[in-house]
Design a protein around this motif. Structure first.
Motif, PDB file in Angstrom:
ATOM      1  N   VAL A  15       1.239  -1.081   0.339  1.00 50.18           N
ATOM      2  CA  VAL A  15      -0.197   0.138   0.018  1.00 50.18           C
ATOM      3  C   VAL A  15       1.446   1.383  -0.036  1.00 50.18           C
ATOM      4  CG1 VAL A  15      -1.388   1.287   1.482  1.00 50.18           C
ATOM      5  CG2 VAL A  15      -2.186  -1.068   0.408  1.00 50.18           C
ATOM      6  N   LEU A  16       0.767   2.005  -0.691  1.00 53.16           N
ATOM      7  CA  LEU A  16       0.931   3.528  -1.069  1.00 53.16           C
ATOM      8  C   LEU A  16       0.211   4.368  -0.143  1.00 53.16           C
ATOM      9  CD1 LEU A  16       2.595   2.638  -3.941  1.00 53.16           C
ATOM     10  CD2 LEU A  16       4.181   3.402  -2.595  1.00 53.16           C
ATOM     11  N   LEU A  17       0.261   5.152   1.039  1.00 51.61           N
ATOM     12  CA  LEU A  17      -0.558   6.391   1.576  1.00 51.61           C
ATOM     13  C   LEU A  17       0.043   7.522   0.834  1.00 51.61           C
ATOM     14  CD1 LEU A  17       0.281   5.157   5.201  1.00 51.61           C
ATOM     15  CD2 LEU A  17      -1.436   4.772   3.546  1.00 51.61           C
ATOM     16  N   GLY A  18      -1.641   7.742   0.976  1.00 53.17           N
ATOM     17  CA  GLY A  18      -1.604   9.282   0.087  1.00 53.17           C
ATOM     18  C   GLY A  18      -2.655   9.788  -0.380  1.00 53.17           C
ATOM     19  N   GLU A  19      -3.065   8.612  -1.283  1.00 52.21           N
ATOM     20  CA  GLU A  19      -4.140   8.976  -2.109  1.00 52.21           C
ATOM     21  C   GLU A  19      -5.888   9.172  -1.726  1.00 52.21           C
ATOM     22  OE1 GLU A  19      -6.309  10.212  -5.249  1.00 52.21           O
ATOM     23  OE2 GLU A  19      -4.457  10.447  -4.876  1.00 52.21           O
ATOM     24  N   SER A  20      -5.952   7.342  -0.360  1.00 57.47           N
ATOM     25  CA  SER A  20      -6.667   6.727   0.409  1.00 57.47           C
ATOM     26  C   SER A  20      -6.810   7.180   1.333  1.00 57.47           C
ATOM     27  CB  SER A  20      -7.531   6.020  -0.947  1.00 57.47           C
ATOM     28  OG  SER A  20      -8.782   5.241  -0.076  1.00 57.47           O
ATOM     29  N   PRO A  21      -7.736   7.363   2.172  1.00 61.40           N
ATOM     30  CA  PRO A  21      -7.496   7.250   3.421  1.00 61.40           C
ATOM     31  C   PRO A  21      -7.194   5.856   4.274  1.00 61.40           C
ATOM     32  CG  PRO A  21      -9.991   8.133   3.455  1.00 61.40           C
ATOM     33  CD  PRO A  21      -8.561   8.383   2.094  1.00 61.40           C
ATOM     34  N   ASN A  22      -8.970   4.912   2.937  1.00 60.69           N
ATOM     35  CA  ASN A  22      -8.956   3.725   3.610  1.00 60.69           C
ATOM     36  C   ASN A  22      -8.048   2.630   2.833  1.00 60.69           C
ATOM     37  OD1 ASN A  22     -11.307   5.197   5.301  1.00 60.69           O
ATOM     38  ND2 ASN A  22     -11.910   5.235   3.244  1.00 60.69           N
ATOM     39  N   VAL A  23      -6.728   3.113   1.800  1.00 59.13           N
ATOM     40  CA  VAL A  23      -6.665   2.425   1.379  1.00 59.13           C
ATOM     41  C   VAL A  23      -6.061   0.721   2.367  1.00 59.13           C
ATOM     42  CG1 VAL A  23      -4.306   3.173   1.225  1.00 59.13           C
ATOM     43  CG2 VAL A  23      -4.914   1.900  -0.570  1.00 59.13           C
ATOM     44  N   ALA A  24      -5.097   1.278   3.276  1.00 62.85           N
ATOM     45  CA  ALA A  24      -4.914  -0.292   3.704  1.00 62.85           C
ATOM     46  C   ALA A  24      -5.751  -0.883   4.460  1.00 62.85           C
ATOM     47  CB  ALA A  24      -3.816   0.140   5.139  1.00 62.85           C
ATOM     48  N   ASP A  25      -6.580  -0.768   4.956  1.00 65.09           N
ATOM     49  CA  ASP A  25      -8.320  -1.121   5.653  1.00 65.09           C
ATOM     50  C   ASP A  25      -8.377  -2.049   4.085  1.00 65.09           C
ATOM     51  OD1 ASP A  25      -8.129  -0.428   8.021  1.00 65.09           O
ATOM     52  OD2 ASP A  25      -9.474   1.082   7.987  1.00 65.09           O
ATOM     53  N   PHE A  26      -8.644  -1.870   3.066  1.00 63.29           N
ATOM     54  CA  PHE A  26      -8.802  -1.704   1.785  1.00 63.29           C
ATOM     55  C   PHE A  26      -8.376  -3.083   1.320  1.00 63.29           C
ATOM     56  CE2 PHE A  26      -9.024  -2.770  -2.821  1.00 63.29           C
ATOM     57  CZ  PHE A  26     -10.774  -3.173  -2.920  1.00 63.29           C
ATOM     58  N   TYR A  27      -7.372  -3.308   1.339  1.00 59.35           N
ATOM     59  CA  TYR A  27      -6.106  -3.653   0.996  1.00 59.35           C
ATOM     60  C   TYR A  27      -6.178  -4.781   2.044  1.00 59.35           C
ATOM     61  CZ  TYR A  27      -3.595  -1.856  -2.750  1.00 59.35           C
ATOM     62  OH  TYR A  27      -3.186  -1.891  -4.470  1.00 59.35           O
ATOM     63  N   ARG A  28      -6.017  -4.673   3.151  1.00 60.43           N
ATOM     64  CA  ARG A  28      -6.094  -6.005   4.950  1.00 60.43           C
ATOM     65  C   ARG A  28      -7.456  -6.217   4.281  1.00 60.43           C
ATOM     66  NH1 ARG A  28      -5.369  -2.195   8.229  1.00 60.43           N
ATOM     67  NH2 ARG A  28      -2.418  -2.791   7.862  1.00 60.43           N
ATOM     68  N   ASN A  29      -8.229  -6.057   4.152  1.00 62.44           N
ATOM     69  CA  ASN A  29      -9.679  -6.638   4.570  1.00 62.44           C
ATOM     70  C   ASN A  29     -10.080  -7.815   3.423  1.00 62.44           C
ATOM     71  OD1 ASN A  29     -10.286  -6.395   7.116  1.00 62.44           O
ATOM     72  ND2 ASN A  29     -11.011  -4.409   6.568  1.00 62.44           N
ATOM     73  N   ARG A  30      -9.579  -7.112   1.821  1.00 65.57           N
ATOM     74  CA  ARG A  30      -9.963  -7.267   1.024  1.00 65.57           C
ATOM     75  C   ARG A  30      -9.508  -7.768  -0.535  1.00 65.57           C
ATOM     76  NH1 ARG A  30     -15.602  -5.453  -0.207  1.00 65.57           N
ATOM     77  NH2 ARG A  30     -16.504  -4.885   1.203  1.00 65.57           N
ATOM     78  N   ILE A  31      -8.112  -7.858  -0.595  1.00 70.85           N
ATOM     79  CA  ILE A  31      -7.387  -8.050  -1.171  1.00 70.85           C
ATOM     80  C   ILE A  31      -6.163  -9.709  -1.155  1.00 70.85           C
ATOM     81  CG2 ILE A  31      -4.993  -7.506  -2.896  1.00 70.85           C
ATOM     82  CD1 ILE A  31      -6.196  -5.148  -3.053  1.00 70.85           C
ATOM     83  N   LEU A  32      -5.892  -9.427   0.062  1.00 74.59           N
ATOM     84  CA  LEU A  32      -4.541 -10.253   1.299  1.00 74.59           C
ATOM     85  C   LEU A  32      -5.373 -11.713   0.947  1.00 74.59           C
ATOM     86  CD1 LEU A  32      -2.906  -8.759   4.462  1.00 74.59           C
ATOM     87  CD2 LEU A  32      -2.237  -8.457   1.713  1.00 74.59           C
ATOM     88  N   ARG A  33      -5.052 -12.219   0.678  1.00 72.10           N
ATOM     89  CA  ARG A  33      -5.451 -14.121   0.215  1.00 72.10           C
ATOM     90  C   ARG A  33      -4.164 -14.788   0.248  1.00 72.10           C
ATOM     91  NH1 ARG A  33      -6.699 -18.575  -2.609  1.00 72.10           N
ATOM     92  NH2 ARG A  33      -9.060 -18.250  -2.782  1.00 72.10           N
ATOM     93  N   GLY A  34      -4.771 -16.069   1.485  1.00 69.26           N
ATOM     94  CA  GLY A  34      -3.981 -17.305   1.099  1.00 69.26           C
ATOM     95  C   GLY A  34      -3.531 -17.542   2.922  1.00 69.26           C
ATOM     96  N   SER A  35      -2.774 -18.284   2.837  1.00 67.85           N
ATOM     97  CA  SER A  35      -1.943 -18.385   3.969  1.00 67.85           C
ATOM     98  C   SER A  35      -0.679 -17.747   4.742  1.00 67.85           C
ATOM     99  CB  SER A  35      -1.380 -20.432   4.523  1.00 67.85           C
ATOM    100  OG  SER A  35      -0.565 -20.629   5.713  1.00 67.85           O
ATOM    101  N   GLY A  36      -0.562 -16.825   5.069  1.00 68.93           N
ATOM    102  CA  GLY A  36       0.699 -16.366   5.648  1.00 68.93           C
ATOM    103  C   GLY A  36       1.077 -14.575   4.497  1.00 68.93           C
ATOM    104  N   ALA A  37      -0.520 -14.460   3.540  1.00 69.61           N
ATOM    105  CA  ALA A  37      -0.292 -13.366   2.982  1.00 69.61           C
ATOM    106  C   ALA A  37       0.130 -12.123   4.161  1.00 69.61           C
ATOM    107  CB  ALA A  37      -1.630 -12.971   2.507  1.00 69.61           C
ATOM    108  N   PHE A  38       0.740 -11.100   3.496  1.00 64.89           N
ATOM    109  CA  PHE A  38       1.229 -10.353   4.219  1.00 64.89           C
ATOM    110  C   PHE A  38       1.078  -8.935   3.443  1.00 64.89           C
ATOM    111  CE2 PHE A  38       4.644 -11.614   2.203  1.00 64.89           C
ATOM    112  CZ  PHE A  38       5.076 -10.137   2.031  1.00 64.89           C
ATOM    113  N   LEU A  39       1.174  -7.691   4.610  1.00 69.77           N
ATOM    114  CA  LEU A  39       0.891  -6.131   3.549  1.00 69.77           C
ATOM    115  C   LEU A  39       2.386  -5.443   4.253  1.00 69.77           C
ATOM    116  CD1 LEU A  39      -0.685  -4.523   1.919  1.00 69.77           C
ATOM    117  CD2 LEU A  39      -1.747  -3.785   4.520  1.00 69.77           C
TER     118      LEU A  39
END
Length: 230
Positions: A168-192
């Motif tokens: 995640v690259l902060l600056g454009e969207s205030p919710n981007v980290a939560d979006f990646y964490r809750n919607r994109i990460l997938r699979g055992s051991g996935a990380f952000l």
């Protein structure tokens, strides 16, 4: 004919000895300006060229690393810049670094279609060498704002056994980290990994590649294969 069978044998051996198929997906949506794109392009090349990452690729495990890189933005705006390349020696890495450093931006005026980006990545992985692990590494600075979302992509594209990590690259969207964490990460051991803007892209990507290539897992997702949501 004999030469054909010899070539086929060695190609099969190289694939059988592949430990990781890694796809890097780079955000080039309209929120990324020209300077940020250059920071991303040159940062990725520098990260792959970092001594620790080179050592992880060549000495970090039993088998080769295969790499592919594409850009993504809108619904049909994806471009493959580096097709599957086996990184077996320093010359292979040198070649990949040179290609990435010279990338020319494919699109600059389309929205952020993360679901389509993930679907495209899954199809790229279908053509990958036969590796023991399959990982998609998605980087971006915004949430999905066009087309279907990541969870719909996970329901409709082949993601069995695939781990999806995020940068995640902060600056454009205030919710981007939560979006990646809750919607994109997938699979055992996935990380952000979180970077404070594109100025930190090189450092963040270097850390991320080192961790992915070495299969360093710090914690695991509670729900590694999400199917709910859109």
């Amino acid at each position: 004919m004999a030469a054909f069978f010899v070539a086929t044998f060695w190609a099969g051996l190289a694939q059988a000895n592949c430990r990781l198929a890694l796809v890097l997906a780079l955000d080039v949506s309209s929120s990324v300006d020209a300077n940020e794109y250059d920071l991303q392009r040159l940062g990725l090349a520098a990260a792959l060229n970092a001594p620790d990452v080179r050592h992880a690729i060549l000495q970090g495990g039993n088998g080769h690393v295969a790499l592919a890189v594409y850009e993504w933005s809108g619904f049909n705006q994806q471009k493959l810049h580096l097709d599957w390349s086996l990184l077996r020696n320093h010359a292979d890495i040198d070649q990949a670094v040179a290609i990435l450093a010279k990338m020319s931006r494919s699109h600059d005026n389309f929205p952020t279609s993360v679901g389509q980006a993930l679907g495209y990545g899954a199809l790229v992985l279908k053509r990958a060498p036969d590796c023991r692990r399959q990982v998609i590494d998605v980087s971006g600075d915004g949430v999905n704002n066009h087309g279907y979302g990541p969870l719909a992509a996970y329901r409709n594209f082949p993601f069995d056994g695939v781990v999806v990590n995020g940068l995640v690259l902060l600056g454009e969207s205030p919710n981007v980290a939560d979006f990646y964490r809750n919607r994109i990460l997938r699979g055992s051991g996935a990380f952000l990994i979180i970077a404070n803007g594109f100025e930190e892209f090189k450092t963040a990507m270097t850390r991320k590649l080192f961790r992915e290539i070495n299969e360093l897992a710090v914690g695991h997702l509670k729900h590694p294969n999400r199917t709910q949501g859109g």
